[in-house]
Design a protein around this motif. Structure first.
Motif, PDB file in Angstrom:
ATOM      1  N   HIS A 269       1.800  -7.155   3.134  1.00 54.10           N
ATOM      2  CA  HIS A 269       0.942  -8.345   3.281  1.00 54.10           C
ATOM      3  C   HIS A 269       1.528  -9.475   2.446  1.00 54.10           C
ATOM      4  N   VAL A 299      -1.280  -3.820   9.508  1.00 56.31           N
ATOM      5  CA  VAL A 299      -2.630  -4.155   9.998  1.00 56.31           C
ATOM      6  C   VAL A 299      -3.676  -3.490   9.104  1.00 56.31           C
ATOM      7  N   ASN A 300      -3.399  -2.274   8.711  1.00 48.76           N
ATOM      8  CA  ASN A 300      -4.355  -1.517   7.896  1.00 48.76           C
ATOM      9  C   ASN A 300      -4.300  -1.916   6.420  1.00 48.76           C
ATOM     10  N   ALA A 301      -3.222  -2.627   6.053  1.00 47.82           N
ATOM     11  CA  ALA A 301      -3.031  -2.972   4.623  1.00 47.82           C
ATOM     12  C   ALA A 301      -3.650  -4.322   4.294  1.00 47.82           C
ATOM     13  N   THR A 302      -4.840  -4.565   4.815  1.00 52.02           N
ATOM     14  CA  THR A 302      -5.477  -5.873   4.623  1.00 52.02           C
ATOM     15  C   THR A 302      -6.784  -5.745   3.853  1.00 52.02           C
ATOM     16  N   ASP A 303      -6.882  -4.708   3.036  1.00 52.94           N
ATOM     17  CA  ASP A 303      -8.119  -4.578   2.258  1.00 52.94           C
ATOM     18  C   ASP A 303      -8.058  -5.481   1.042  1.00 52.94           C
ATOM     19  N   PRO A 307      -4.468  -5.727  -1.349  1.00 54.38           N
ATOM     20  CA  PRO A 307      -3.733  -6.233  -0.188  1.00 54.38           C
ATOM     21  C   PRO A 307      -2.313  -5.690  -0.200  1.00 54.38           C
ATOM     22  N   TYR A 311      -5.130   0.712   3.610  1.00 57.42           N
ATOM     23  CA  TYR A 311      -6.453   1.078   3.133  1.00 57.42           C
ATOM     24  C   TYR A 311      -6.760   2.554   3.387  1.00 57.42           C
TER      25      TYR A 311
END
Lengths: 363, 508
Positions: A269, A299-303, A307, A311
């Motif tokens: 990210h 896409v999943n690494a947007t927590d 970041p 996640y």
């Protein structure tokens, strides 16, 4: 402390970083089966976002009781499933728990560590490693540090590590997934581990599922002694990728039988301060593109809490852990059971042989 | 069962629940946890954020959102990781087999599912004899439409305190309560109405013609009794309770009482010579007494003639007013006196005269062992600290303080309305056994009420502070637990009645 007042340590580190940034060298691998490649900004690739179904696998163990000649441990293996950022209900039992007893036994003039796994219910059985695979020489080099006998509690964890691979195999067979991610490298180190890793990779390949490993930490270095991952991040930052997500390929050609993977470094990210080592099984790359796998991770690494880190791995780490208070509870329960059977004295004598520092800690 | 939360932690008096993300819970909301044998009624007294994440991490995440504006970043599994923690206390426990209601002595089962209060749980609000409506059961800000009654005879004889700041709905509450009891003969109620606001609404009640009596001096107002009181019916004790006198002044008053009997007040007002100077009455003291009687009650003599500023006190009429009012009250009627034209002390004096007389009457009935034949009498006092504040209760012959202390033995009670509970001494507050607590922003006022409540309201500070207009908590020794209520609007109660029966005013 004069040393700290004079910043002597900081000066030394500063010098180390300066040297590394002026001359990064190339990735360094001691083992000749790893052929490192020259650094080249042309190996940088932008990361697009492309949602896929991903299962994230992690596990944890806690030693309940430990003596020089035995260790009782609690283990948990867990997986979560996401379609992009959306959690999906797993089709399989996604949390497996079991206990193990590792004991020392004489064998051919030496001592073996022999682990027996105990579980309740049918869910755990498919992930339990074969009995003969968790019997190790107490001086097994894959578990010792130096010329001393392996720590029995460390050996006790191996059953869970094997169970994680078995869980991947099960997911590949029973889940509707595009990618399976495990926490850590795809390299196998422990004796007998490759049997489980290979079976997992084969099951993934059969279902055209990409098998991937993401490592939170990395000890990899360059030939000039610089840390590998920050060096690659520097290259990216200096070549127009500072505010982007990217991945770097062609780090090393791996020809190790226990490490059937391609290695990448990725920043998942733009807001992330961290880059991670990402490995993808070579068998997976016969049917999947690395860019697609890493894009799906991004896409999943947007927590917001972390970041740039998938996640699903955060979640699996939390759920797969065996917390200390749970271990304490199990310890008390075991002691109570031993007491009820009149075996507490025997157990206690064994524990005292090891745990004098618990006494010191309490002072 | 629609689950809204789950019990996850806590202790007796501080049960912690996790809110279900799509079922928001309000402060003050009442919830039900149940097992096979019992239902436990919980009330929410605090809400706070909970998270699986470290606070520093959340603060940093906020920076990413508001400073760097990363729109694609969000909390994954938001509803699992960030949530609302609900603090609740157990109010009551009901045994399912016989609906017995108990004070909870055990915790609901750990991890119990919790639902909202529903129609099926209305047995928690027991039906009462001689019912007195206090409002509708409320859960948070939601009116559940279940009427909350209390035993009116018990509650009114043991005094009711209505604590509210301006605009929180105390007048409406009183109107609703009076409306409810207007056709019930177990109580007589005297309302001293300084804003003349009660009669207009209450006369719409179908039973107003028989049971509601209105005293006013408003001109041209048909259907009301004239509020005229013969000064001869006033006794020194009536005056002492509401007007402050020094000892010499009090001695002077008693001198005239002994000498002139029922004419004592007229003689004091008339006396320009200080006729008892030789017997120890100082002219200065007499002069102050005369001035106080004039300024506080409006009574004086001008050019040798009786004059009263307010037309209430008279020498040529109203000799039966007090007796009439006492008779009405002791037969369960409701009397509203328009005191809007009176000074504070004059209004209190009117109340004091009636209170003294009714207490005398009821004491006599008790001596005759006939008290149980008579309805409870309650006197409504607005701005109660005027007579119940620390510096007032120990004044000689303060009839209101006397009633507060011992009126319940004689079925005479007070409905004391106040914005300032903190100035009423604990002893009096403790005697007010039913408290109707409306919203109050002042911590000191809330503390005064909480510390004297019949139930443990120590956790309800925020709850009380957050009450909206018309929302209240009833704490009473006659209820099983502190009951949250929403008081319906009097206009809504009065509307159907007004439609069904045209107003027919009494005509003198």
């Amino acid at each position: 402390m004069r040393i700290l007042e004079d910043f002597a340590i900081l000066h030394a580190i500063e010098e180390l970083i300066r040297t590394a940034s002026t001359d990064a060298g190339r990735p360094h691998f001691e083992d000749p089966r790893y052929k490192s490649k020259e650094f080249d900004a042309a190996n940088l690739r932008p990361v697009e976002k492309n949602a896929k179904k991903i299962c994230f696998v992690d596990g944890g163990s806690a030693v309940i009781m430990e003596a020089p000649n035995f260790a009782i441990a609690a283990h948990r293996v867990y997986y979560s499933k996401y379609n992009g950022v959306k959690r999906e209900s797993p089709k399989l039992s996604n949390m497996i728990e079991f206990f193990s007893l590792t004991v020392s036994k004489p064998s051919s003039g030496g001592i073996n560590y022999d682990t027996t796994v105990y579980c309740e219910g049918e869910d755990a059985e498919p992930v339990i490693p074969d009995k003969e695979d968790v019997v190790f020489d107490s001086f097994d080099k894959t578990m010792t540090s130096g010329p001393v006998r392996a720590d029995i509690s460390r050996v006790a964890m191996v059953a869970r590590e094997f169970a994680e691979w078995k869980m991947i195999e099960l997911i590949a067979q029973g889940e509707d997934a595009d990618i399976i991610v495990r926490d850590g490298s795809l390299q196998t180190i422990k004796t007998n581990e490759s049997k489980y890793a290979n079976a997992a990779a084969a099951a993934c390949a059969q279902k055209k599922i990409a098998l991937c490993g993401v490592s939170k930490t990395s000890t990899l270095l360059t030939t000039t002694g610089a840390a590998l991952l920050p060096t690659i991040k520097n290259i990216a930052d200096n070549n127009g990728f500072a505010d982007k997500s990217w991945f770097y390929e062609n780090i090393v050609e791996i020809n190790h039988p226990d490490h059937d993977a391609e290695m990448f470094v990725a920043k998942l990210h733009p807001a992330s301060d961290y880059v991670f080592r990402v490995e993808i099984s070579k068998k997976s790359l016969e049917h999947a593109k690395a860019a697609d796998v890493i894009s799906a991770l991004a896409v999943n690494a947007t927590d917001l809490s972390f970041p740039g880190y998938p996640y699903g791995l955060i979640n699996s780490d939390m759920m797969g852990r065996v917390p200390n208070d749970e271990a304490d509870y199990n310890r008390i329960k075991t002691m109570a059971a031993a007491s009820a059977k009149g075996a507490l004295k025997v157990l206690d004598a064994g524990l005292k042989a090891r745990s004098a520092h618990d006494v010191l800690d309490s002072m | 069962m629609e689950v809204v939360s789950q019990i996850i932690n806590g202790a007796q008096g501080e049960i912690i629940l996790r809110e279900k993300s799509d079922k928001p819970i309000e402060l003050g909301e009442i919830l039900i946890a149940e097992d096979s044998d019992n239902k436990i009624l919980l009330q929410v007294y605090d809400l706070q954020y909970g998270s699986q994440l470290d606070p520093k991490r959340i603060e940093y995440a906020s920076g990413l959102t508001i400073e760097e504006k990363w729109e694609d970043l969000k909390f994954h599994d938001q509803e699992l990781r960030n949530y609302v923690l609900v603090k609740a206390k157990a109010l009551a426990q009901m045994k399912k087999d016989d609906n017995t209601i108990l004070v909870p002595k055990r915790l609901p089962k750990h991890f119990s599912m919790v639902r909202r209060f529903s129609e099926d749980d209305k047995e928690f609000i027991a039906k009462q004899e001689n019912s007195l409506l206090l409002g509708n059961l409320r859960s948070g800000s939601k009116d559940l439409g279940i009427k909350v009654h209390i035993n009116g005879v018990e509650a009114l004889s043991h005094h009711v305190l209505v604590a509210a700041t301006t605009g929180r709905g105390k007048s409406n509450f009183l109107k609703v309560m009076l409306w409810d009891v207007l056709d019930k003969d177990y109580c007589g109620i005297l309302v001293l109405d300084p804003h003349d606001e009660y009669y207009d609404v209450l006369e719409k009640h179908p039973a107003s013609r028989e049971n509601l009596f209105y005293y006013t001096n408003k001109k041209g107002f048909a259907g009301a009794y004239s509020l005229r009181i013969d000064v001869k019916t006033i006794k020194p004790d009536d005056l002492f309770g509401v007007v402050s006198f020094t000892e010499p002044q009090e001695q002077a008053v008693i001198k005239y009482w002994k000498a002139f009997g029922e004419n004592w007040l007229l003689e004091i007002a008339r006396d320009k010579e200080c006729i008892f100077e030789k017997e120890g009455v100082h002219p200065g003291s007499l002069s102050v007494v005369q001035r106080k009687i004039h300024t506080k009650l409006g009574i004086q003599f001008e050019d040798g003639n009786f004059a009263c500023d307010n037309e209430v006190f008279d020498i040529s009429g109203g000799e039966k007013t007090i007796d009439d009012v006492c008779r009405l009250l002791s037969t369960g009627k409701k009397v509203v006196m328009d005191t809007s034209m009176l000074m504070d002390e004059a209004e209190l004096l009117v109340g004091s005269i009636i209170a003294n007389r009714i207490l005398e009457v009821y004491k006599a009935k008790k001596a005759e062992n006939r008290l149980k034949e008579f309805p409870v009498v309650s006197i409504v006092i607005e701005e109660a600290p005027r007579v119940l504040a620390e510096n007032k209760i120990n004044e000689a012959n303060n009839i209101y303080a006397t009633i507060a202390r011992e009126g319940r033995k004689f079925k005479v009670g007070l409905i004391a309305i106040t914005q300032l509970s903190s100035v009423i001494p604990k002893e009096i507050m403790a005697n007010m056994n039913t408290k109707v607590i409306f919203g109050n922003e002042l911590a000191v006022e809330r503390e005064a009420i909480i510390s004297s409540a019949s139930q443990d309201l120590s956790k309800d500070g925020k709850n009380i502070a957050s009450l909206n207009k018309g929302e209240a908590i009833i704490s009473s020794i006659f209820t099983n637990f502190a009951i949250p209520v929403k008081v319906p609007l009097i206009d809504e109660l009065a509307k159907p009645a007004a439609r069904s029966q045209p107003v027919q005013r009494k005509v003198m």
